[in-house]
Enzyme design. Sequence first.
Site, PDB file in Angstrom:
ATOM      1  N   GLY A  39       1.021  -1.264  -0.064  1.00 27.14           N
ATOM      2  CA  GLY A  39      -0.025  -0.040  -0.101  1.00 27.14           C
ATOM      3  C   GLY A  39       0.878   1.311   0.050  1.00 27.14           C
ATOM      4  O   GLY A  39       0.494   2.093  -0.802  1.00 27.14           O
ATOM      5  N   GLU A  68       8.647   3.152   8.428  1.00 24.66           N
ATOM      6  CA  GLU A  68       9.035   4.322   7.729  1.00 24.66           C
ATOM      7  C   GLU A  68      10.128   4.860   7.934  1.00 24.66           C
ATOM      8  O   GLU A  68      10.936   5.622   7.241  1.00 24.66           O
ATOM      9  CB  GLU A  68       7.877   5.377   8.015  1.00 24.66           C
ATOM     10  CG  GLU A  68       6.513   4.687   7.280  1.00 24.66           C
ATOM     11  CD  GLU A  68       5.307   5.819   7.411  1.00 24.66           C
ATOM     12  OE1 GLU A  68       4.526   5.686   6.601  1.00 24.66           O
ATOM     13  OE2 GLU A  68       5.639   6.808   8.238  1.00 24.66           O
TER      14      GLU A  68
END
Length: 735
Positions: free
Chosen positions: A244, A695
């Site tokens: 995603g 991240e």
Amino acid sequence: MKFDSPAAANPIDQLNVIGKPLDRVEGPLKVTGTAPYAYERHDVVPNQAYGHIIGAGIAKGRILSIDLAAAKAAPGVLAIVTADNAGKLAKGDHNIANLLGGPEIQHYHQAVAVVVAETFEQARAAALLIKVKYQPAKGAFDLAAVKDSAIKPKAGLAGESDTAVGDFDSAFTAAPVQLDATYTTPDQSHAMMEPHASIAAWDGDKLTLWTSNQMVGWAVADMAETLGIPKENIHISTPYIGGGFGGKLFLRADALFAALGARAANRPVKIALQRALMMNNTTHRAATIQRIRLGAGKDGRLTAIGHESWSGNLPKGDPETAVAQTRLLYAGANRMTSTRLSELNLPEGSSMRAPGEASGMMALEIAIDEMAEKLSLDPIEFRILNDTQVDPEKPERPFSKRQLTECLRTGAKRFGWDKRKSAPAHVHEGRWLIGMGVAAAFRNNLPMKSAARVKVDKRGIVTVETDMTDIGTGSYTILAQTAAEMLGVDPEDVIVRLGDSTFPVSCGSGGQFGANNSTSGVYAACTKLRELIAKKANVKPEDLAFDDGRVTAGASSWSLAELAGDEGLSAEDHIEYGDLSKKFQQSTFGAHFVEVGVDIYTGVTRVRRMLAVCACGRILNPKTARSQVIGAMTMGVGAALMEELAVDTRQGFFANHDLAGYEVPVHADLPHQEVIFLDETDPISSPMKAKGVGELGICGIAAAVANAIHNATGIRVRDYPITLDKLIDHLPAIS
Ligand code: MOS
């Protein structure tokens, strides 16, 4: 459960299961092709028809007419939906433009029609027969051209648009050593493997959607809003997601058009967004222009730090918050940041892996390298010299944990940084110029509410249910580990069920907040279940020990199965947070090391070695965490060297809208990647004492590549991606 004081010792600290490198529990299903992704769920509902989406052929303007006659008469066609017959639609909170365009067109490839047919081929063939006449309007498509008309946007998730501390202008002017440089980052695409895909079926006024989405709660709310139906009438299932990166945070055209198509055709409808539509129809990471000004004393201490960022978006869109990390990463008494936003009529700019920091670190960490060079300081020592243990804008707020210096030192030792020549272009191996680069990694940790339900049955089998998603990250595995640790069972005796809107609402997958918050939600539910079990055993919860499928209190002992009884036991709870994140700045840190070779004849860059050292709280599973970091490093190599959506500034679209033109790294582009996690627990973050990691690994890595290229060649490229054309005319002469 409210988490509002630092975590005490708790059952997770036993580390019987948490912290172990368990294989992914759903791994065998995935590698044997038996984990059904959205488009492959042939069994969920019979009689599925196929939808094919038509994207607008202009970037801005109006539809004058749509001629459907030939398409309607084509073989197999069951229905065609356009704005003319879709009924009244609204727009969900998380979409910037309408998912269904027409008559007004807001961006290129905005969906304007869906054809539903018996087969995919029939739907596609009929779609080609639709004739749309447009009246184009003038749009703005070139960020550099509209930069000067930018406005100051409202405060958003990343805080105020502008900040100022001390007197930046005077301090910068007075600084004996100055840097004033501008960097650019291009538009980027998520380019995840699985396209956006959905199957929709109606039962009366109730809609079921089998889809691929990171945030179940948002998808339900936005679908309800868009269709104007109650949330209770929508059921969403998204157990497996083929990537995603932020591109599936929101409801997209596949889902809405499957629902509209199914209503019109009176049949279940499945749609996968065509790859060639994905880049322009969905969201992307917006390009930035960033100006960084740094001032330092001769001693190397920063006295002035200024970072301004410009980006564009559709009306009502948000800016790319590329200055976020500059507010927190280095000490310095005089500071300013500003975020500016221009209207652009390109597709929606939105979240892509580490929105804000990923782009911001690409610029800031080159600037830091440039400043170290001006000061004749080693770039690692320069960073350490300007380290801070408190929020530099609000010194009364300490970081909950900050081991940036330790990451840099550990990495330097492991990577062999002492072998780097500080003067550029001094190391050759045949035709290769060799260089090493470093950059800090930084990304915030976000506390988010997250709920779960945990059951134990008469066999002693534990079931966890939450609408949390697993986008390839390892959610299934770490949630099983959490429940296993809390209830003293083997992780193989835990069933984890995810991605269903009938389950308790989780934080979802995004912003590297998934792991810490969703496991904390399971922690909360397990704590409640332990209380129920204690009640059953007639002892105080704190006197119970859970181990090996058994529950023990002093000399008494029961199997979990017998306490569960025929009925089983079930508990539901959520984690929510007090104001610890106001009192403490919660961030994650790391250091990226890269060695490159640059071909002295062609300017081709090959990454030769990479190392990331991360300090980000407790690592719940070192194998899945490592996979997150090496994946993020891979995306960082893409950002540094190849990824760029090429803007057609006349027509207003991304020209390279497929995986042939939008290049991402493949195995041959990547060397051995090493990841080290510093031993860290953060009791301020949650009862899990974990933080995000998904991240962190993309933040800073592209700058480390750029800095390595500079060390190899002496060429400073400030415009990403660093393709060979930006090097070839500047390569040193061959001696
Ligand atoms: Mo992330 S860009 O919040 O999926």
